[in-house]
Design an enzyme around this catalytic site. Structure first.
Site, PDB file in Angstrom:
ATOM      1  N   HIS A   1       0.833  -1.207   0.000  1.00  0.00           N
ATOM      2  CA  HIS A   1       0.000   0.000   0.000  1.00  0.00           C
ATOM      3  C   HIS A   1       0.872   1.263   0.000  1.00  0.00           C
ATOM      4  O   HIS A   1       0.343   2.371   0.038  1.00  0.00           O
ATOM      5  CB  HIS A   1      -0.914   0.039   1.236  1.00  0.00           C
ATOM      6  CG  HIS A   1      -2.000  -1.006   1.231  1.00  0.00           C
ATOM      7  ND1 HIS A   1      -2.724  -1.324   0.118  1.00  0.00           N
ATOM      8  CD2 HIS A   1      -2.487  -1.799   2.225  1.00  0.00           C
ATOM      9  CE1 HIS A   1      -3.613  -2.264   0.423  1.00  0.00           C
ATOM     10  NE2 HIS A   1      -3.491  -2.571   1.687  1.00  0.00           N
TER      11      HIS A   1
ATOM     12  N   LYS B   1     -19.463  -5.829   0.487  1.00  0.00           N
ATOM     13  CA  LYS B   1     -20.540  -5.855  -0.514  1.00  0.00           C
ATOM     14  C   LYS B   1     -19.997  -6.076  -1.919  1.00  0.00           C
ATOM     15  O   LYS B   1     -20.680  -6.640  -2.766  1.00  0.00           O
ATOM     16  CB  LYS B   1     -21.308  -4.537  -0.494  1.00  0.00           C
ATOM     17  CG  LYS B   1     -22.174  -4.344   0.729  1.00  0.00           C
ATOM     18  CD  LYS B   1     -23.114  -3.171   0.512  1.00  0.00           C
ATOM     19  CE  LYS B   1     -23.978  -2.913   1.718  1.00  0.00           C
ATOM     20  NZ  LYS B   1     -24.717  -1.642   1.583  1.00  0.00           N
TER      21      LYS B   1
HETATM   22  P1  A3P Z   1     -16.626  -3.013  -0.098  1.00  0.00           P
HETATM   23  O1  A3P Z   1     -16.256  -2.738   1.324  1.00  0.00           O
HETATM   24  O2  A3P Z   1     -17.108  -1.796  -0.815  1.00  0.00           O
HETATM   25  O3  A3P Z   1     -17.560  -4.146  -0.243  1.00  0.00           O
HETATM   26  P2  A3P Z   1      -9.274  -4.444  -0.464  1.00  0.00           P
HETATM   27  O4  A3P Z   1      -9.200  -5.840  -0.960  1.00  0.00           O
HETATM   28  O5  A3P Z   1      -8.356  -3.502  -1.184  1.00  0.00           O
HETATM   29  O6  A3P Z   1      -9.148  -4.386   1.001  1.00  0.00           O
HETATM   30  O7  A3P Z   1     -10.723  -3.902  -0.861  1.00  0.00           O
HETATM   31  C1  A3P Z   1     -11.858  -4.444  -0.229  1.00  0.00           C
HETATM   32  C2  A3P Z   1     -13.052  -4.102  -1.072  1.00  0.00           C
HETATM   33  O8  A3P Z   1     -13.078  -4.956  -2.240  1.00  0.00           O
HETATM   34  C3  A3P Z   1     -14.340  -4.380  -0.332  1.00  0.00           C
HETATM   35  O9  A3P Z   1     -15.283  -3.444  -0.862  1.00  0.00           O
HETATM   36  C4  A3P Z   1     -14.648  -5.804  -0.757  1.00  0.00           C
HETATM   37  O10 A3P Z   1     -15.985  -6.185  -0.576  1.00  0.00           O
HETATM   38  C5  A3P Z   1     -14.271  -5.740  -2.226  1.00  0.00           C
HETATM   39  N1  A3P Z   1     -13.990  -7.050  -2.803  1.00  0.00           N
HETATM   40  C6  A3P Z   1     -13.300  -8.077  -2.238  1.00  0.00           C
HETATM   41  N2  A3P Z   1     -13.275  -9.120  -3.070  1.00  0.00           N
HETATM   42  C7  A3P Z   1     -13.956  -8.769  -4.190  1.00  0.00           C
HETATM   43  C8  A3P Z   1     -14.294  -9.438  -5.402  1.00  0.00           C
HETATM   44  N3  A3P Z   1     -13.928 -10.690  -5.624  1.00  0.00           N
HETATM   45  N4  A3P Z   1     -15.018  -8.767  -6.324  1.00  0.00           N
HETATM   46  C9  A3P Z   1     -15.390  -7.481  -6.102  1.00  0.00           C
HETATM   47  N5  A3P Z   1     -15.121  -6.800  -4.977  1.00  0.00           N
HETATM   48  C10 A3P Z   1     -14.397  -7.427  -4.017  1.00  0.00           C
END
Ligand code: A3P
Length: 335
Positions: free
Chosen positions: A142, A298
């Site tokens: 990050h 979500k």
């Molecule tokens: P939301 O909180 O809006 O649902 P990161 O992986 O960078 O931590 O980001 C997390 C975000 O990506 C979360 O968003 C999560 O739900 C979403 N996310 C995780 N897996 C995913 C997938 N396979 N497809 C789409 N979104 C995904």
């Protein structure tokens, strides 16, 4: 390529360099500006970016000890921009000859474990030894581009970003889940203010995005710049881009076998979030243990509409418009 098991650490007694770094870290923490934190009490402004103090130390260690290799591939992102999803897509694309889709590595291992997360690998002594990982080594980070050692310019980067309004909502939920237990919950009003002032882990959001945007314009062959929204809209197109960028485009035979489609289906939100390992498993980031289910909330575009007032939306859009002016980058409805 390898998926990282627990990586070995160099077993020597604390060396003089490490002791010097600890001293520098202690000095920094005493002297640089601090602001309210999301997970921990304070974030510190280190070279223009707001970091949890453990990641300041990790950054110093990264510069002192990490040796990049031209075959390394980095996944870089601002938190909550779709890192977990991209990890899954990248690992299944690069390993498509190794696992079959009926009984896949990702069925048993959370996407978080498939990459070495630089910040949490480099936090204490002995220093993690990455030299035994086979090529291409996969790292996630990050850190903004400007906080990485200049030697990484020879490596490939995949950067994923997302509409900052959705990032804010996602981050507020996530950080409250993992927030230090001795702190009161972070209110949404405070999170919103902090985000708008740029004070959020690895922020300001816009400086993070710009750091990779500029680098991608300088070296488009080295940085693949993606948006969460485009992955949602055209996942198969993105998987093809990933395969080509990582050096192995899909063959005609693979197209006949619908490999790209299989990868998209394996990694879609419904499938990944319903796997036992992602419902019940945990991932360790240094000392922090996070339930895998917290990485799947979500998975939608535009959830901010359920939380931001019109005024809040206007304020964030205004800041982003101003900060990204001239970069060619836009988010949200204007994207
Ligand atoms: P939301 O909180 O809006 O649902 P990161 O992986 O960078 O931590 O980001 C997390 C975000 O990506 C979360 O968003 C999560 O739900 C979403 N996310 C995780 N897996 C995913 C997938 N396979 N497809 C789409 N979104 C995904």
């Amino acid at each position: 390529m390898s998926t990282p098991p627990s990586l070995p650490r160099t077993e020597t007694k604390e060396d003089a360099d490490y002791i010097k770094i600890c001293e520098e870290y202690n000095y920094l923490i005493e002297t640089i500006p601090k602001g309210n934190g999301w997970r921990v009490k304070h974030l510190y402004n280190y070279n223009g970016f707001w970091l949890n103090p453990i990641y300041i130390k990790a950054n110093l260690l990264l510069h002192a000890y990490f040796k990049s290799h031209p075959t390394d591939i980095f996944l870089a992102s601002f938190m909550k921009s779709g890192t977990t999803w991209l990890k899954a897509l990248m690992i299944s694309t690069i390993n498509r000859h190794r696992y079959n889709f009926c009984d896949h590595h990702l069925h048993h291992h959370g996407p978080q474990t498939t990459f070495s997360f630089l910040e949490s690998e480099l936090h204490s002594y002995p220093i993690t030894d990455f030299t035994n990982m086979s090529a291409p080594r996969l790292f996630a980070t990050h850190f903004p581009r400007t906080l990485l050692p200049s030697s990484v310019t020879s490596c490939k980067f995949i950067y994923i970003c997302r509409d900052p309004k959705d990032v804010l909502i996602s981050k507020w939920f996530f950080m409250n889940k993992i927030r230090d237990k001795d702190l009161p919950p972070l209110s949404f009003a405070e999170a919103f203010e902090l985000f708008c002032k740029g004070i959020s882990d690895f922020g300001p959001f816009w400086e993070h995005v710009l750091s990779y945007r500029r680098a991608s314009l300088d070296a488009p062959d080295k940085i693949l710049f993606l948006k969460y929204e485009e992955v949602k809209e055209q996942p198969e197109v993105v998987v093809r881009k990933l395969a080509a960028f990582m050096g192995e485009p899909f063959t005609m035979e693979e197209d006949e076998e619908r490999v790209a489609e299989n990868i998209v289906n394996l990694c879609n939100f419904e499938n990944l979030s319903n796997l036992e390992v992602n419902k019940k498993g945990v991932t360790k980031f240094g000392k922090l243990v996070v339930d895998n289910r917290e990485f799947f909330r979500k998975g939608k575009i535009g959830d901010w509409k359920n939380y931001l007032t019109e005024e809040m939306k206007e304020r964030i859009d205004g800041i982003i418009h101003e900060k990204l002016k001239g970069s060619g980058l836009t988010f949200g409805e204007s994207a």
